[in-house]
Design a protein around this motif. Sequence first.
Motif, PDB file in Angstrom:
ATOM      1  N   LEU A  90       0.824  -1.208   0.000  1.00 27.02           N
ATOM      2  CA  LEU A  90       0.000   0.000   0.000  1.00 27.02           C
ATOM      3  C   LEU A  90       0.859   1.259   0.000  1.00 27.02           C
ATOM      4  O   LEU A  90       0.499   2.267  -0.613  1.00 27.02           O
ATOM      5  N   ALA A  91       2.018   1.219   0.643  1.00 25.84           N
ATOM      6  CA  ALA A  91       2.941   2.358   0.596  1.00 25.84           C
ATOM      7  C   ALA A  91       3.412   2.583  -0.840  1.00 25.84           C
ATOM      8  O   ALA A  91       3.467   3.725  -1.312  1.00 25.84           O
ATOM      9  N   ARG A  92       3.743   1.508  -1.544  1.00 30.96           N
ATOM     10  CA  ARG A  92       4.153   1.625  -2.949  1.00 30.96           C
ATOM     11  C   ARG A  92       3.002   2.155  -3.789  1.00 30.96           C
ATOM     12  O   ARG A  92       3.207   2.963  -4.696  1.00 30.96           O
ATOM     13  N   CYS A  93       1.798   1.713  -3.497  1.00 24.69           N
ATOM     14  CA  CYS A  93       0.622   2.186  -4.220  1.00 24.69           C
ATOM     15  C   CYS A  93       0.449   3.694  -4.020  1.00 24.69           C
ATOM     16  O   CYS A  93       0.209   4.428  -4.975  1.00 24.69           O
ATOM     17  N   ARG A  94       0.590   4.149  -2.785  1.00 25.38           N
ATOM     18  CA  ARG A  94       0.492   5.589  -2.504  1.00 25.38           C
ATOM     19  C   ARG A  94       1.580   6.369  -3.255  1.00 25.38           C
ATOM     20  O   ARG A  94       1.333   7.467  -3.748  1.00 25.38           O
ATOM     21  N   ASN A  95       2.780   5.799  -3.335  1.00 27.13           N
ATOM     22  CA  ASN A  95       3.899   6.468  -4.010  1.00 27.13           C
ATOM     23  C   ASN A  95       3.642   6.692  -5.493  1.00 27.13           C
ATOM     24  O   ASN A  95       4.205   7.617  -6.072  1.00 27.13           O
ATOM     25  N   ILE A  96       2.846   5.834  -6.123  1.00 29.16           N
ATOM     26  CA  ILE A  96       2.554   6.046  -7.546  1.00 29.16           C
ATOM     27  C   ILE A  96       1.227   6.775  -7.749  1.00 29.16           C
ATOM     28  O   ILE A  96       0.741   6.902  -8.861  1.00 29.16           O
ATOM     29  N   GLY A  97       0.631   7.250  -6.643  1.00 29.71           N
ATOM     30  CA  GLY A  97      -0.628   7.986  -6.742  1.00 29.71           C
ATOM     31  C   GLY A  97      -1.839   7.089  -6.897  1.00 29.71           C
ATOM     32  O   GLY A  97      -2.873   7.535  -7.403  1.00 29.71           O
ATOM     33  N   GLY A  98      -1.732   5.844  -6.460  1.00 24.01           N
ATOM     34  CA  GLY A  98      -2.833   4.904  -6.588  1.00 24.01           C
ATOM     35  C   GLY A  98      -3.986   5.210  -5.656  1.00 24.01           C
ATOM     36  O   GLY A  98      -3.831   5.879  -4.642  1.00 24.01           O
ATOM     37  N   THR A  99      -5.153   4.716  -6.017  1.00 22.00           N
ATOM     38  CA  THR A  99      -6.360   4.872  -5.215  1.00 22.00           C
ATOM     39  C   THR A  99      -6.488   3.673  -4.286  1.00 22.00           C
ATOM     40  O   THR A  99      -6.417   2.530  -4.731  1.00 22.00           O
ATOM     41  N   ILE A 100      -6.669   3.938  -3.010  1.00 22.10           N
ATOM     42  CA  ILE A 100      -6.808   2.875  -2.010  1.00 22.10           C
ATOM     43  C   ILE A 100      -8.124   3.075  -1.271  1.00 22.10           C
ATOM     44  O   ILE A 100      -8.434   4.186  -0.832  1.00 22.10           O
ATOM     45  N   ARG A 101      -8.884   1.989  -1.142  1.00 20.32           N
ATOM     46  CA  ARG A 101     -10.107   2.009  -0.336  1.00 20.32           C
ATOM     47  C   ARG A 101      -9.975   0.926   0.724  1.00 20.32           C
ATOM     48  O   ARG A 101      -9.818  -0.241   0.391  1.00 20.32           O
ATOM     49  N   GLN A 102     -10.052   1.311   1.979  1.00 16.86           N
ATOM     50  CA  GLN A 102     -10.037   0.341   3.068  1.00 16.86           C
ATOM     51  C   GLN A 102     -11.337   0.518   3.843  1.00 16.86           C
ATOM     52  O   GLN A 102     -11.627   1.609   4.333  1.00 16.86           O
ATOM     53  N   THR A 111      -9.561  -4.365   1.707  1.00 16.39           N
ATOM     54  CA  THR A 111      -8.748  -3.380   0.996  1.00 16.39           C
ATOM     55  C   THR A 111      -8.925  -3.561  -0.499  1.00 16.39           C
ATOM     56  O   THR A 111      -8.784  -4.670  -1.028  1.00 16.39           O
ATOM     57  N   PHE A 112      -9.224  -2.455  -1.175  1.00 16.05           N
ATOM     58  CA  PHE A 112      -9.306  -2.426  -2.626  1.00 16.05           C
ATOM     59  C   PHE A 112      -8.399  -1.306  -3.129  1.00 16.05           C
ATOM     60  O   PHE A 112      -8.270  -0.262  -2.483  1.00 16.05           O
ATOM     61  N   ILE A 113      -7.778  -1.547  -4.261  1.00 20.61           N
ATOM     62  CA  ILE A 113      -7.041  -0.487  -4.954  1.00 20.61           C
ATOM     63  C   ILE A 113      -7.583  -0.428  -6.379  1.00 20.61           C
ATOM     64  O   ILE A 113      -8.217  -1.380  -6.843  1.00 20.61           O
ATOM     65  N   ALA A 114      -7.334   0.674  -7.030  1.00 23.93           N
ATOM     66  CA  ALA A 114      -7.742   0.822  -8.425  1.00 23.93           C
ATOM     67  C   ALA A 114      -6.543   1.238  -9.241  1.00 23.93           C
ATOM     68  O   ALA A 114      -5.716   2.028  -8.791  1.00 23.93           O
ATOM     69  N   GLU A 122      -9.023  -6.312  -5.243  1.00 23.40           N
ATOM     70  CA  GLU A 122      -9.072  -6.577  -3.816  1.00 23.40           C
ATOM     71  C   GLU A 122      -7.691  -7.100  -3.438  1.00 23.40           C
ATOM     72  O   GLU A 122      -7.134  -7.939  -4.141  1.00 23.40           O
ATOM     73  N   VAL A 123      -7.151  -6.596  -2.343  1.00 19.15           N
ATOM     74  CA  VAL A 123      -5.806  -6.970  -1.951  1.00 19.15           C
ATOM     75  C   VAL A 123      -5.859  -7.631  -0.573  1.00 19.15           C
ATOM     76  O   VAL A 123      -6.389  -7.045   0.373  1.00 19.15           O
ATOM     77  N   THR A 124      -5.307  -8.833  -0.499  1.00 16.53           N
ATOM     78  CA  THR A 124      -5.268  -9.540   0.784  1.00 16.53           C
ATOM     79  C   THR A 124      -3.830  -9.805   1.171  1.00 16.53           C
ATOM     80  O   THR A 124      -2.940  -9.761   0.352  1.00 16.53           O
TER      81      THR A 124
END
Length: 124
Positions: A90-102, A111-114, A122-124
Motif C-alpha cells: 500500500l505504501a508503494r501504491c500511494r507512491n505512484i498515486g494509486g487509489t486505495i479504499r479500506q 482493501t481495494f485499490i484501483a 481486492e488486496v489480501t
Amino acid sequence: MILKHVALTCSSEENADRFYRDLLGLEKLNRKTLSAELSRQIFDLDMELPIINYANDQMHFEIFITDTLNVDDRKIAHTCIEVEDLKEFLARCRNIGGTIRQVPKGDKTVTFIADPDGNLFEVT
C-alpha cells in the motif's frame, strides 16, 4: 481448472506499465495487436486493439489499450490478489498515486485499490 489470465482495459501503455509492471512487479512480456476484424468478431468492437501481457509465475494480465471504453459500467467487477506484505504494498501504491479504499467489515478491514483506469483489485 486453471485460471490462465485476466483481461482488462487501460487507457494508455504508460498507465499499464505504472500499475502492472511498477506496482505489481510483473514482467512486461510482449505487445501485440488484435486486428479490427477479430475485435469485431470477439468483442463486437470495430477497432484494432493493442494488447500488452504482464505476468510472473503466479499471475498473468492481458491488458487491452483503448481510451474509448468506459469502466463505469464495471463497478463491481474486480480481481483479487494476495501480496506478501500489505503495508509495504500500500505504501508503494500511494507512491505512484494509486487509489486505495479500506473499508471495515466486522473485525477485519477489506482493501481495494484501483489502477489509473478504474480497474479494481481486492488486496489480501
